[in-house]
Enzyme design. Sequence first.
Site, PDB file in Angstrom:
ATOM      1  N   ALA A   1     -11.212   5.314   2.647  1.00 21.01           N
ATOM      2  CA  ALA A   1     -10.831   3.974   3.110  1.00 21.01           C
ATOM      3  C   ALA A   1     -11.457   3.669   4.469  1.00 21.01           C
ATOM      4  O   ALA A   1     -11.965   2.579   4.708  1.00 21.01           O
ATOM      5  CB  ALA A   1      -9.307   3.875   3.196  1.00 21.01           C
TER       6      ALA A   1
ATOM      7  N   ALA B   1      -3.913   5.466  -3.271  1.00 21.48           N
ATOM      8  CA  ALA B   1      -5.139   4.670  -3.137  1.00 21.48           C
ATOM      9  C   ALA B   1      -6.036   4.858  -4.361  1.00 21.48           C
ATOM     10  O   ALA B   1      -6.831   3.982  -4.691  1.00 21.48           O
ATOM     11  CB  ALA B   1      -5.886   5.060  -1.866  1.00 21.48           C
TER      12      ALA B   1
ATOM     13  N   GLY C   1      -0.924   1.741   3.317  1.00 22.69           N
ATOM     14  CA  GLY C   1      -1.307   3.048   2.789  1.00 22.69           C
ATOM     15  C   GLY C   1      -2.716   3.383   3.198  1.00 22.69           C
ATOM     16  O   GLY C   1      -3.213   2.905   4.205  1.00 22.69           O
ATOM     17  N   CYS C   2      -3.382   4.200   2.370  1.00 25.09           N
ATOM     18  CA  CYS C   2      -4.725   4.647   2.710  1.00 25.09           C
ATOM     19  C   CYS C   2      -5.724   3.652   2.153  1.00 25.09           C
ATOM     20  O   CYS C   2      -6.531   3.981   1.287  1.00 25.09           O
ATOM     21  CB  CYS C   2      -4.947   6.052   2.189  1.00 25.09           C
ATOM     22  SG  CYS C   2      -3.701   7.172   2.827  1.00 25.09           S
ATOM     23  N   VAL C   3      -5.623   2.413   2.612  1.00 23.92           N
ATOM     24  CA  VAL C   3      -6.509   1.344   2.125  1.00 23.92           C
ATOM     25  C   VAL C   3      -7.128   0.603   3.297  1.00 23.92           C
ATOM     26  O   VAL C   3      -6.631   0.651   4.392  1.00 23.92           O
ATOM     27  CB  VAL C   3      -5.757   0.340   1.235  1.00 23.92           C
ATOM     28  CG1 VAL C   3      -5.362   0.990  -0.061  1.00 23.92           C
ATOM     29  CG2 VAL C   3      -4.560  -0.246   1.947  1.00 23.92           C
TER      30      VAL C   3
END
Lengths: 499, 111
Positions: A463, A238, B109-111
């Site tokens: 996030a 990320a 993912g980490c989004v």
Amino acid sequence: MADYSVPELQEDIKTPALAVGTMEHLKPYPAIEKHMVPLGFPDKRVDNWQQKGIEKLGDMLKKYRSLQVYLDICVKCGACADKCHYYLGTKDANNMPVQRAELMRSVYRRYFTPAGKLFPGVVRAADFDEETLNKWITYYHQCSQCRRCSVFCPYGIDTAEITMAAREIMDAIGVGHKYSTEIICKVHDVGNNLGIPKPALKGTLEFLEGDILETTGHEVRLPLDEEGAEVLLVAPSADFFSEPHIQSLMGYAKVFHQAGIRYTISSIGAEAANFGMFIGSFAQKQKIAKRIADQARELKVKRIVVGECGHAWRVAYSFWNTLNGPFDFLDPRYPVPQHVCEFTYDLLKRGALTLDKEANDQYVVTMHDSCNVARASRMGDQPGGQFEIPRALIRAACHHYVEMDPDTTHEKTFCCGGGGGVLTDELMDLRVAGALPRVTALKQVMKKDKVNFMALICAICKAQFTKILPLYHIPMETVGGVHQLVSNAIQLGAKKGIV
Amino acid sequence: MPSFELNGHTYETDEDGYLINLSDWSEDVAKHLAVTESVEMSEAHWEVVNFLREYYEEYKIAPMIRILTKAIGKKLGKEKGNTKYLYDLYPGGPAKQACKIAGLPKPTGCV
């Protein structure tokens, strides 16, 4: 944009009255064949799933003595009941840690204890049937494995281990979660959770080099796959994609630049995260972690530094040595692995970096401790270093720092609401509700101390909060990394190298 | 598998409505997806979608948000080259909502 039900904020964190089944409807998307098979799981739910599931539990009880102890020793004292952010946010009784664990304990009693085998009704044992499995799918994906409950358990029962075991059993019978399995497949196929191919990663890093040059006038490098570098930097992917993550990545790059330490990012190892832990799979955890060890050898580095990623740090600090050790090919003078905060703090203490606090004068900063860093690891050579080192960095980078309610920080920190493999859109109602305790504590200091920046060191937290805070009418820019503050404050070019 | 019908064609999507086959995308499909997201497509919205598609064509991934903001700043003026402007256009997030309308897969993912 979908409408989410947002709990009403109170002045303080309050224990709600119990409700039944408020979150019963919220299920994760089921994993599909193309993401299950490559991980060694059945393509779909196996025909004899009940028998297979019970066998798997039996195997695990033999293999992991801790699991058997955790299932045996709970006395239902209730100390954990009101400690879970998901219970506090959703009021659902099955989100009390004791009740969540009971979903497995009742099955354990039924098949593995004499009383449960003979008199299941008397000891409230449950068959591993459709109804039970349904509850497992629901509620073992409403736990973020944050382990706050464990801090308050007088017996030290680690409920996260029970969640992990439940997910492992479900994967073994072909009932997986799409989010985690898809991501693990991407790590194996491409090298990172996001699936960023090497040319895109290279382009991204070059873009950031240009960006830093434009804003600072300094040629700060973000090198990729450079053999012979001193340090391998392993960041969550990320950091190459999202805001505010990128800001921390630029912060790490500036630190390396200013200290004059040659480092590299690896295209195959461009991911610190390890979702193998979230699904409770030792084999996957090991395979994912192995990429990093292999890359460190191949690129001939002397140290590995891990970026701002909470569960990655737990895996690195607590498990790497067991999974892929020994790391005797690295320089023994440095910790293996080393957290980027530890790395930067060490340089700061040795006088290699100059931070200008005024650069962050627009901020009143507080710190959110991320669960896996706070409760499952350490940092530096002192107990509590995982709390003190990031705070020392923040204090060195800004003038205005305050703490949130001590019942919500350090080892008692509340999860952001998106950890442990639930950072996915279909679980948004859970994520919004689970953020309630943290948002309540944040609002308190926003009101009292005019806090406008919450620093932290986890990609999932970043996030999650970026998405959730606006629903509570808090600007998304309120959240950012510790190295974002460092990035703002670091003085480039004044002096260079370690003194 | 979930799907939707448009002009006599059936389009397969994932659970969240992202197109399964990237080649299914057309401007009409984008307009339909925008309606499901309650996004009214303006010229600026199309600039974002077009850039995302061009970038994806080359790199097989959506761009980092900073690359997107810079590209939009170049096209539409510097004052629009920032994250806030992109969120004003796509309140569901440029990475997820704009990708969906552009026919790109959902970022994971980490989004």
